[in-house]
Design a protein around this motif. Structure first.
Motif, mmCIF file in Angstrom:
data_model
loop_
_atom_site.group_PDB
_atom_site.id
_atom_site.type_symbol
_atom_site.label_atom_id
_atom_site.label_comp_id
_atom_site.label_asym_id
_atom_site.label_seq_id
_atom_site.Cartn_x
_atom_site.Cartn_y
_atom_site.Cartn_z
ATOM 1 N N SER A 155 0.662 -0.880 0.256
ATOM 2 C CA SER A 155 0.029 0.457 -0.289
ATOM 3 C C SER A 155 1.110 0.696 -0.292
ATOM 4 C CB SER A 155 -1.100 -0.048 0.956
ATOM 5 O OG SER A 155 -1.937 -1.211 1.005
ATOM 6 N N GLU A 156 2.229 1.085 -0.936
ATOM 7 C CA GLU A 156 3.825 2.153 -0.696
ATOM 8 C C GLU A 156 2.672 3.050 -2.519
ATOM 9 O OE1 GLU A 156 7.282 1.942 0.729
ATOM 10 O OE2 GLU A 156 6.036 0.219 1.755
ATOM 11 N N ILE A 157 1.534 3.400 -2.029
ATOM 12 C CA ILE A 157 1.799 3.639 -4.041
ATOM 13 C C ILE A 157 2.029 4.996 -4.120
ATOM 14 C CG2 ILE A 157 -0.613 4.841 -5.707
ATOM 15 C CD1 ILE A 157 -0.652 2.116 -4.732
ATOM 16 N N THR A 158 2.254 6.747 -2.823
ATOM 17 C CA THR A 158 3.165 7.504 -3.311
ATOM 18 C C THR A 158 4.652 7.373 -3.288
ATOM 19 O OG1 THR A 158 3.386 7.536 -1.030
ATOM 20 C CG2 THR A 158 1.433 8.626 -1.646
ATOM 21 N N LYS A 159 5.241 6.271 -3.038
ATOM 22 C CA LYS A 159 6.655 6.205 -3.095
ATOM 23 C C LYS A 159 6.103 5.678 -5.031
ATOM 24 C CE LYS A 159 10.745 5.465 -2.888
ATOM 25 N NZ LYS A 159 11.198 5.955 -2.140
ATOM 26 N N GLY A 160 5.611 4.740 -5.270
ATOM 27 C CA GLY A 160 5.316 4.148 -6.975
ATOM 28 C C GLY A 160 5.255 5.493 -7.820
ATOM 29 N N ILE A 161 4.140 5.966 -7.134
ATOM 30 C CA ILE A 161 4.626 7.482 -8.032
ATOM 31 C C ILE A 161 5.432 7.801 -8.215
ATOM 32 C CG2 ILE A 161 2.776 9.446 -7.734
ATOM 33 C CD1 ILE A 161 0.810 8.924 -6.917
ATOM 34 N N GLU A 162 6.360 8.516 -7.304
ATOM 35 C CA GLU A 162 7.454 9.004 -7.162
ATOM 36 C C GLU A 162 8.598 8.462 -8.289
ATOM 37 O OE1 GLU A 162 11.099 8.458 -3.681
ATOM 38 O OE2 GLU A 162 8.995 9.076 -3.419
ATOM 39 N N TYR A 164 7.568 6.001 -10.712
ATOM 40 C CA TYR A 164 7.676 6.038 -11.965
ATOM 41 C C TYR A 164 7.809 7.787 -12.717
ATOM 42 C CZ TYR A 164 6.410 1.112 -12.529
ATOM 43 O OH TYR A 164 5.825 0.104 -13.313
ATOM 44 N N GLN A 165 7.141 8.514 -11.527
ATOM 45 C CA GLN A 165 6.837 10.087 -12.472
ATOM 46 C C GLN A 165 8.536 10.435 -12.953
ATOM 47 O OE1 GLN A 165 4.292 12.044 -13.399
ATOM 48 N NE2 GLN A 165 5.945 12.622 -14.252
ATOM 49 N N ALA A 166 9.557 9.953 -12.069
ATOM 50 C CA ALA A 166 10.713 10.409 -12.035
ATOM 51 C C ALA A 166 11.217 9.595 -13.249
ATOM 52 C CB ALA A 166 11.067 9.726 -10.522
ATOM 53 N N ALA A 167 10.776 8.291 -13.300
ATOM 54 C CA ALA A 167 11.464 7.134 -14.657
ATOM 55 C C ALA A 167 10.569 7.606 -15.904
ATOM 56 C CB ALA A 167 11.139 6.131 -14.275
ATOM 57 N N PHE A 168 9.363 8.587 -15.696
ATOM 58 C CA PHE A 168 9.233 9.389 -17.333
ATOM 59 C C PHE A 168 9.514 10.729 -17.394
ATOM 60 C CE2 PHE A 168 4.286 11.047 -18.976
ATOM 61 C CZ PHE A 168 5.089 11.331 -19.525
ATOM 62 N N ASP A 169 9.518 11.703 -16.507
ATOM 63 C CA ASP A 169 10.376 13.057 -16.200
ATOM 64 C C ASP A 169 12.216 12.399 -17.247
ATOM 65 O OD1 ASP A 169 8.052 14.412 -14.985
ATOM 66 O OD2 ASP A 169 9.369 14.399 -12.992
ATOM 67 N N SER A 170 12.650 11.005 -16.148
ATOM 68 C CA SER A 170 13.854 11.436 -17.080
ATOM 69 C C SER A 170 13.859 10.986 -18.412
ATOM 70 C CB SER A 170 14.482 10.366 -16.104
ATOM 71 O OG SER A 170 15.633 9.822 -16.840
ATOM 72 N N TYR A 171 12.818 9.936 -18.936
ATOM 73 C CA TYR A 171 12.681 9.604 -19.835
ATOM 74 C C TYR A 171 12.227 10.250 -21.265
ATOM 75 C CZ TYR A 171 14.419 3.778 -19.426
ATOM 76 O OH TYR A 171 14.695 3.108 -19.085
ATOM 77 N N GLN A 172 11.296 11.319 -20.731
ATOM 78 C CA GLN A 172 11.209 12.384 -22.029
ATOM 79 C C GLN A 172 12.273 13.662 -22.012
ATOM 80 O OE1 GLN A 172 7.216 14.145 -21.108
ATOM 81 N NE2 GLN A 172 7.720 13.026 -18.945
ATOM 82 N N GLU A 173 12.894 13.707 -21.061
ATOM 83 C CA GLU A 173 14.462 14.684 -21.096
ATOM 84 C C GLU A 173 15.161 13.651 -21.893
ATOM 85 O OE1 GLU A 173 17.662 16.601 -18.268
ATOM 86 O OE2 GLU A 173 15.835 16.310 -17.303
#
Length: 286
Positions: A155-162, A164-173
């Motif tokens: 139940s650590e969804i916020t960690k998952g967001i952290e 996956y969002q960091a990975a998404f930002d990195s891949y976009q860059e």
């Protein structure tokens, strides 16, 4: 440790007996040497060999005792694999933990630990190991995929967001044209994470920006100013109040992306846009 002449003699005689296939005598001599000086790795190693064929479980225990004396990552990994093969899964997990403790940067050890921990339902241990891998290889897609169900179980969804969002930002860059390892499924996972914590606005933004990026249009941020999802309307399907004779540029959208947009719009209370999204994806929610 500094060995006495007596212990050296016992080791020599024991090894000679083992080479001569006098296994009982070799075992007796090694046990005597260990009784005098228990911190001699070589004695434990030879004693383990004496029991390897007839009593592999006992041999394994002896090898584990030796491993505590030599502090070797590869040895602990080998013992973990051997323990796993014999069905001693908790013991295998212990061996992998010892290997990881000796070298936290050893990715192979962390993978083995994470894999077995997941198998045993020890999700906190699996999380620790997978995060250690991500520390060595930030935004690694395989590690993220393995970690997702673990975080859901915890139940650590916020960690998952952290993550996956960091990975998404990195891949976009790194890949502005949308070519990279972060694909449709990972954007959907991130959107689902946002919806699961009741943040549909971020879910919508994730789907819109993710679709644009995968289509090589990541720089078209002006679409974010639109309150609806007309950017992804189907061709020749005018919205209410829109002049059908006026051609409007639209872009294709994956069916699963449309599904997430519909869910998110409904969560926001925008039933009109939710109906539009669901009709476009042929998902009849009403």
């Amino acid at each position: 440790p500094q060995l006495s002449q007596q212990v050296k003699a016992l080791l020599g005689e024991g090894n000679a007996a083992y080479v001569s296939q006098n296994i009982p005598e070799a075992a007796r001599l090694m046990e005597e040497a260990i009784w005098i000086e228990p911190r001699v790795p070589a004695a434990w190693a030879t004693l383990a060999l004496c029991y390897q064929d007839e009593q592999p479980e006992k041999a394994l225990k002896l090898k584990i005792i030796r491993a505590h004396l030599v502090h070797d990552v590869d040895l602990w990994l080998s013992l973990g694999s051997e323990s796993r093969g014999l069905g001693y899964l908790q013991q295998a997990l212990y061996c992998y933990r010892k290997a990881c403790t000796l070298d936290t940067s050893d990715v192979n050890a962390q993978w083995e630990r994470a894999s077995l921990a997941k198998e045993l339902g020890d999700f906190r241990t699996a999380k620790t190991a997978l995060l250690a891998i991500l520390k060595q290889y930030p935004h690694d897609i395989v590690a993220l995929e393995e970690l997702r169900p673990v975080l859901v179980e915890l139940s650590e969804i916020t960690k998952g967001i952290e993550l996956y969002q960091a990975a998404f930002d990195s891949y976009q860059e790194r890949y502005p044209t949308g070519i990279g390892g972060f694909g449709d499924i990972h954007i959907i996972i991130l959107a689902d994470f946002y919806n699961s914590i009741n943040d549909p606005e971020m879910a919508i933004l994730t789907i819109r920006r993710g679709a644009r990026w995968l289509q090589g249009r990541g720089d078209q941020r002006f679409w974010d100013n639109e309150l609806d999802d007309r950017e992804f309307d189907l061709p020749n399907m005018a919205r209410r109040g829109q002049d059908p004779s006026i051609m409007v540029m639209t872009f294709p959208l994956d069916l699963n992306f449309r599904h997430r947009l519909a869910i998110s719009q409904l969560m926001l209370g925008d039933h009109e846009e939710g109906k539009v999204c669901s009709s476009r994806s042929k998902i009849f929610l009403f």
